[in-house]
Design a protein around this motif. Sequence first.
Motif, mmCIF file in Angstrom:
data_model
loop_
_atom_site.group_PDB
_atom_site.id
_atom_site.type_symbol
_atom_site.label_atom_id
_atom_site.label_comp_id
_atom_site.label_asym_id
_atom_site.label_seq_id
_atom_site.Cartn_x
_atom_site.Cartn_y
_atom_site.Cartn_z
ATOM 1 N N LEU A 171 -26.930 -23.128 18.090
ATOM 2 C CA LEU A 171 -25.845 -22.955 16.735
ATOM 3 C C LEU A 171 -26.972 -23.578 15.528
ATOM 4 C CD1 LEU A 171 -22.531 -22.710 18.167
ATOM 5 C CD2 LEU A 171 -23.405 -21.139 16.827
ATOM 6 N N LEU A 172 -27.494 -24.810 16.338
ATOM 7 C CA LEU A 172 -27.923 -25.994 14.997
ATOM 8 C C LEU A 172 -28.653 -25.029 14.753
ATOM 9 C CD1 LEU A 172 -27.990 -29.615 16.979
ATOM 10 C CD2 LEU A 172 -26.551 -28.315 14.909
ATOM 11 N N VAL A 173 -29.535 -24.741 15.535
ATOM 12 C CA VAL A 173 -30.702 -23.881 15.200
ATOM 13 C C VAL A 173 -30.488 -22.679 14.021
ATOM 14 C CG1 VAL A 173 -32.730 -21.772 15.209
ATOM 15 C CG2 VAL A 173 -32.538 -23.743 16.862
ATOM 16 N N LEU A 174 -29.393 -21.761 14.105
ATOM 17 C CA LEU A 174 -29.472 -20.460 13.289
ATOM 18 C C LEU A 174 -28.722 -21.827 12.248
ATOM 19 C CD1 LEU A 174 -27.274 -18.609 15.427
ATOM 20 C CD2 LEU A 174 -29.441 -17.751 14.475
ATOM 21 N N SER A 175 -27.773 -23.074 12.098
ATOM 22 C CA SER A 175 -27.595 -23.320 11.100
ATOM 23 C C SER A 175 -28.906 -24.149 10.610
ATOM 24 C CB SER A 175 -27.118 -25.092 11.303
ATOM 25 O OG SER A 175 -26.616 -25.694 9.971
ATOM 26 N N ALA A 218 -25.553 -21.908 2.081
ATOM 27 C CA ALA A 218 -25.456 -22.972 2.533
ATOM 28 C C ALA A 218 -24.130 -23.111 3.076
ATOM 29 C CB ALA A 218 -25.516 -24.098 1.743
ATOM 30 N N LEU A 219 -22.912 -21.965 3.085
ATOM 31 C CA LEU A 219 -21.651 -21.994 3.275
ATOM 32 C C LEU A 219 -22.186 -21.178 5.232
ATOM 33 C CD1 LEU A 219 -18.657 -21.054 3.407
ATOM 34 C CD2 LEU A 219 -18.798 -19.018 2.548
ATOM 35 N N PHE A 220 -22.997 -20.591 5.255
ATOM 36 C CA PHE A 220 -23.249 -20.198 6.705
ATOM 37 C C PHE A 220 -23.857 -20.997 7.011
ATOM 38 C CE2 PHE A 220 -23.354 -16.302 4.025
ATOM 39 C CZ PHE A 220 -22.598 -15.594 4.507
ATOM 40 N N GLU A 221 -24.625 -21.374 6.530
ATOM 41 C CA GLU A 221 -25.174 -22.943 7.652
ATOM 42 C C GLU A 221 -23.929 -23.780 7.946
ATOM 43 O OE1 GLU A 221 -26.010 -27.469 6.921
ATOM 44 O OE2 GLU A 221 -26.200 -26.529 4.890
ATOM 45 N N VAL A 232 -21.004 -27.012 11.828
ATOM 46 C CA VAL A 232 -19.451 -27.344 11.866
ATOM 47 C C VAL A 232 -19.509 -27.503 14.231
ATOM 48 C CG1 VAL A 232 -17.249 -27.949 11.674
ATOM 49 C CG2 VAL A 232 -19.037 -27.804 10.075
ATOM 50 N N PRO A 233 -18.896 -25.733 14.377
ATOM 51 C CA PRO A 233 -19.181 -25.264 15.315
ATOM 52 C C PRO A 233 -20.140 -26.244 16.565
ATOM 53 C CG PRO A 233 -19.046 -23.490 14.342
ATOM 54 C CD PRO A 233 -19.343 -24.349 13.516
ATOM 55 N N THR A 237 -34.478 -29.357 12.699
ATOM 56 C CA THR A 237 -34.110 -29.650 11.279
ATOM 57 C C THR A 237 -36.158 -29.881 10.648
ATOM 58 O OG1 THR A 237 -32.983 -30.459 9.884
ATOM 59 C CG2 THR A 237 -34.229 -30.134 8.101
ATOM 60 N N LEU A 238 -36.850 -30.564 10.574
ATOM 61 C CA LEU A 238 -38.251 -29.940 10.635
ATOM 62 C C LEU A 238 -38.782 -28.766 11.205
ATOM 63 C CD1 LEU A 238 -38.669 -33.895 10.873
ATOM 64 C CD2 LEU A 238 -38.813 -32.649 8.619
ATOM 65 N N VAL A 239 -38.907 -28.581 12.647
ATOM 66 C CA VAL A 239 -39.339 -27.404 12.938
ATOM 67 C C VAL A 239 -38.952 -26.223 12.639
ATOM 68 C CG1 VAL A 239 -39.309 -26.800 15.107
ATOM 69 C CG2 VAL A 239 -40.013 -28.692 15.501
ATOM 70 N N VAL A 240 -38.136 -25.960 12.136
ATOM 71 C CA VAL A 240 -37.753 -24.689 11.359
ATOM 72 C C VAL A 240 -38.356 -24.799 9.759
ATOM 73 C CG1 VAL A 240 -35.732 -23.697 10.468
ATOM 74 C CG2 VAL A 240 -35.845 -24.582 12.416
ATOM 75 N N PHE A 241 -38.508 -26.185 9.216
ATOM 76 C CA PHE A 241 -39.016 -26.039 7.976
ATOM 77 C C PHE A 241 -40.584 -25.765 8.011
ATOM 78 C CE2 PHE A 241 -41.116 -29.042 4.817
ATOM 79 C CZ PHE A 241 -40.293 -28.355 3.958
#
Length: 122
Positions: free
Chosen positions: A9-13, A49-52, A57-58, A84-88
């Motif tokens: 979920l954090l990756v998708l976010s 960002a809403l989809f983030e 949150v979950p 965050t850094l890996v995705v970026f």
Amino acid sequence: MKSFLTIGLLVLSNVFMTLAWYGHLKFKELKWFENAGLITIILISWGLALFEYFFQVPANKIGYTGNGGPFSLMQLKVIQEVITLVVFVIFSMLFFKNETFRWNHAVGFIFLILAVYFIFKK
């Protein structure tokens, strides 16, 4: 299982967060957005960002030890920052070909890995 779900979920976010924060920098290359004003770009980014938040949150709720999850608050934050850094980096290498990944970036990532080690150390 909660660990994998939380991290997924954090990756998708973070995919949505990165698109919201930096994707608009490529909008001018798209015909639909070439004349978009700042307010339009802000609203589009806000919508992304809403989809983030739908994933973030979950992830925190499921992953936090106070809710029966496997991670402390500090651990969740460090996991979030590393993701965050890996995705970026992946995003910037795919969509911003003029950006380069240099040795000092690699050193920074090594320090982040060390941060993860120390945060998870009992």
